[in-house]
Scaffold this motif. Structure first.
Motif, mmCIF file in Angstrom:
data_model
loop_
_atom_site.group_PDB
_atom_site.id
_atom_site.type_symbol
_atom_site.label_atom_id
_atom_site.label_comp_id
_atom_site.label_asym_id
_atom_site.label_seq_id
_atom_site.Cartn_x
_atom_site.Cartn_y
_atom_site.Cartn_z
ATOM 1 N N GLY A 14 0.821 -1.215 0.000
ATOM 2 C CA GLY A 14 0.000 0.000 0.000
ATOM 3 C C GLY A 14 0.845 1.250 0.000
ATOM 4 O O GLY A 14 0.547 2.229 -0.698
ATOM 5 N N PHE A 15 1.919 1.233 0.769
ATOM 6 C CA PHE A 15 2.825 2.378 0.828
ATOM 7 C C PHE A 15 3.505 2.613 -0.520
ATOM 8 O O PHE A 15 3.524 3.730 -1.042
ATOM 9 C CB PHE A 15 3.869 2.151 1.927
ATOM 10 C CG PHE A 15 4.946 3.198 1.968
ATOM 11 C CD1 PHE A 15 4.665 4.465 2.433
ATOM 12 C CD2 PHE A 15 6.223 2.914 1.527
ATOM 13 C CE1 PHE A 15 5.653 5.443 2.465
ATOM 14 C CE2 PHE A 15 7.213 3.874 1.554
ATOM 15 C CZ PHE A 15 6.924 5.149 2.023
ATOM 16 N N ILE A 16 4.041 1.554 -1.101
ATOM 17 C CA ILE A 16 4.715 1.663 -2.403
ATOM 18 C C ILE A 16 3.730 2.137 -3.467
ATOM 19 O O ILE A 16 4.009 3.057 -4.241
ATOM 20 C CB ILE A 16 5.348 0.314 -2.806
ATOM 21 C CG1 ILE A 16 6.499 -0.040 -1.872
ATOM 22 C CG2 ILE A 16 5.815 0.340 -4.260
ATOM 23 C CD1 ILE A 16 7.004 -1.460 -2.029
ATOM 24 N N GLY A 17 2.562 1.508 -3.497
ATOM 25 C CA GLY A 17 1.563 1.864 -4.499
ATOM 26 C C GLY A 17 1.043 3.281 -4.329
ATOM 27 O O GLY A 17 0.836 3.999 -5.316
ATOM 28 N N ALA A 18 0.827 3.715 -3.088
ATOM 29 C CA ALA A 18 0.357 5.080 -2.841
ATOM 30 C C ALA A 18 1.401 6.096 -3.274
ATOM 31 O O ALA A 18 1.060 7.138 -3.860
ATOM 32 C CB ALA A 18 0.003 5.259 -1.363
ATOM 33 N N CYS A 19 2.669 5.810 -3.030
ATOM 34 C CA CYS A 19 3.744 6.704 -3.498
ATOM 35 C C CYS A 19 3.748 6.788 -5.018
ATOM 36 O O CYS A 19 3.907 7.876 -5.592
ATOM 37 C CB CYS A 19 5.105 6.232 -2.988
ATOM 38 S SG CYS A 19 5.356 6.498 -1.229
ATOM 39 N N ILE A 20 3.552 5.658 -5.679
ATOM 40 C CA ILE A 20 3.495 5.642 -7.137
ATOM 41 C C ILE A 20 2.311 6.476 -7.627
ATOM 42 O O ILE A 20 2.442 7.281 -8.549
ATOM 43 C CB ILE A 20 3.406 4.191 -7.663
ATOM 44 C CG1 ILE A 20 4.714 3.455 -7.415
ATOM 45 C CG2 ILE A 20 3.038 4.167 -9.146
ATOM 46 C CD1 ILE A 20 4.649 1.966 -7.673
ATOM 47 N N LEU A 21 1.148 6.297 -7.005
ATOM 48 C CA LEU A 21 -0.040 7.041 -7.427
ATOM 49 C C LEU A 21 0.114 8.537 -7.209
ATOM 50 O O LEU A 21 -0.317 9.341 -8.050
ATOM 51 C CB LEU A 21 -1.279 6.519 -6.688
ATOM 52 C CG LEU A 21 -1.727 5.110 -7.053
ATOM 53 C CD1 LEU A 21 -2.879 4.672 -6.151
ATOM 54 C CD2 LEU A 21 -2.136 5.038 -8.510
ATOM 55 N N ILE A 22 0.715 8.936 -6.100
ATOM 56 C CA ILE A 22 0.944 10.368 -5.845
ATOM 57 C C ILE A 22 1.896 10.933 -6.894
ATOM 58 O O ILE A 22 1.665 12.024 -7.431
ATOM 59 C CB ILE A 22 1.486 10.594 -4.421
ATOM 60 C CG1 ILE A 22 0.400 10.292 -3.384
ATOM 61 C CG2 ILE A 22 1.983 12.030 -4.247
ATOM 62 C CD1 ILE A 22 0.893 10.272 -1.946
ATOM 63 N N ALA A 23 2.959 10.198 -7.213
ATOM 64 C CA ALA A 23 3.916 10.662 -8.223
ATOM 65 C C ALA A 23 3.261 10.788 -9.593
ATOM 66 O O ALA A 23 3.487 11.770 -10.312
ATOM 67 C CB ALA A 23 5.111 9.707 -8.286
ATOM 68 N N VAL A 24 2.425 9.819 -9.956
ATOM 69 C CA VAL A 24 1.727 9.873 -11.244
ATOM 70 C C VAL A 24 0.763 11.056 -11.273
ATOM 71 O O VAL A 24 0.685 11.773 -12.271
ATOM 72 C CB VAL A 24 0.992 8.542 -11.525
ATOM 73 C CG1 VAL A 24 0.033 8.677 -12.693
ATOM 74 C CG2 VAL A 24 1.993 7.427 -11.777
ATOM 75 N N ALA A 25 0.041 11.284 -10.183
ATOM 76 C CA ALA A 25 -0.890 12.409 -10.120
ATOM 77 C C ALA A 25 -0.154 13.737 -10.272
ATOM 78 O O ALA A 25 -0.633 14.657 -10.950
ATOM 79 C CB ALA A 25 -1.659 12.378 -8.807
ATOM 80 N N ARG A 26 1.024 13.845 -9.680
ATOM 81 C CA ARG A 26 1.822 15.072 -9.817
ATOM 82 C C ARG A 26 2.270 15.266 -11.264
ATOM 83 O O ARG A 26 2.275 16.388 -11.763
ATOM 84 C CB ARG A 26 3.029 15.032 -8.886
ATOM 85 C CG ARG A 26 2.663 15.261 -7.454
ATOM 86 C CD ARG A 26 3.878 15.232 -6.572
ATOM 87 N NE ARG A 26 3.496 15.473 -5.194
ATOM 88 C CZ ARG A 26 4.333 15.355 -4.180
ATOM 89 N NH1 ARG A 26 5.594 14.993 -4.378
ATOM 90 N NH2 ARG A 26 3.912 15.588 -2.956
#
Length: 85
Positions: free
Chosen positions: A67-79
């Motif tokens: 969840g942590f890894i995936g959430a970081c990926i999603l935040i980076a993609v959103a940015r």
């Protein structure tokens, strides 16, 4: 989530923690509901990506890490999407 050995309530709690940790690391301000969503969706995304490499994370700790890894990926993609728009 059931294959990871946790239930829905545990997924919400762990997803919230994972989303909050990712929010702190990535220095974003999303809110509690978005943290939970980021953690849960992030775990699904990360488990999919990790399964392509043959890595399987299970249980509470595995779900938290995914969840942590995936959430970081999603935040980076959103940015990245926000910058291009």
């Amino acid at each position: 989530m059931e294959s990871a050995g946790i239930g829905w309530i545990a997924a919400i709690v762990i997803g919230g923690i994972a989303g909050w940790l990712a929010e702190m690391l990535m220095k974003s301000n999303m809110g509690v509901l978005m943290n939970v969503l980021l953690g849960i969706v992030g775990a699904i995304v990360a488990n999919f990506i990790l399964s392509l490499f043959g890595v399987v994370l299970g249980g509470w700790l595995g779900y938290l890490i995914a969840g942590f890894i995936g959430a970081c990926i999603l935040i980076a993609v959103a940015r990245m999407v926000r910058r291009t728009a």
